[in-house]
Design a protein around this motif. Structure first.
Motif: not given
Length: 153
Positions: A1-6
């Motif tokens: 999962m991408k940092r922005e999504h997290i």
């Protein structure tokens, strides 16, 4: 999962956790330094205390244990944004209008990458109005990497 999504998912969980309290979510960072860190910054009128941070940390830890959305090992930190807090949300620029801020630019502005100014406000057009040496200047937020409250020592 991408940092922005997290960061977005954790922000939503924290907003749910603090709903109905006097706490507000200031920011969420998921960053890799030597280790991965999930940092949650909360605040309230008069400032947060250790009990506020501990309560949010415990509730968020339970949610994270149940959902397990982050694959990497990480350290969870819940804290105050500090005296030199970063201003990100529109309501931050309203709340701290009149205060002195440190502005950091992506590229030099008038030959400098940093500027100390008095915050006048942020318009709906995304422009930041500041006062420097008694003169108002209008800055495009797209050119600004960060705005922080200024601290004089």
């Amino acid at each position: 999962m991408k940092r922005e999504h997290i960061e977005t998912m954790i922000s939503q969980e924290v907003e749910r956790i603090i709903s109905g309290t006097d706490l507000e979510l200031v920011d969420v960072e998921y960053v890799r330094e030597k280790n991965w860190y999930l940092r949650v910054f909360i605040d309230k009128e008069g400032g947060v205390d250790l009990e506020d941070c501990q309560a949010v940390s415990e509730k968020l830890s339970k949610v994270l244990d149940e959902k397990d959305p982050i694959q990497e090992n990480y350290l969870l930190e819940v804290s105050s944004p500090g005296l030199d807090r970063i201003l990100k949300k529109d309501k931050d620029f309203v709340r701290y209008a009149g205060r002195t801020v440190d502005i950091h630019f992506f590229q030099p502005y008038n030959g400098k990458k940093d500027l100390v100014a008095d915050l006048v406000g942020k318009g709906e057009d995304g422009k930041l109005t500041v006062r420097v040496d008694g003169n108002e200047e209008i800055l495009d937020m797209k050119t600004i990497s960060q705005v922080r409250l200024h601290i004089d020592f």
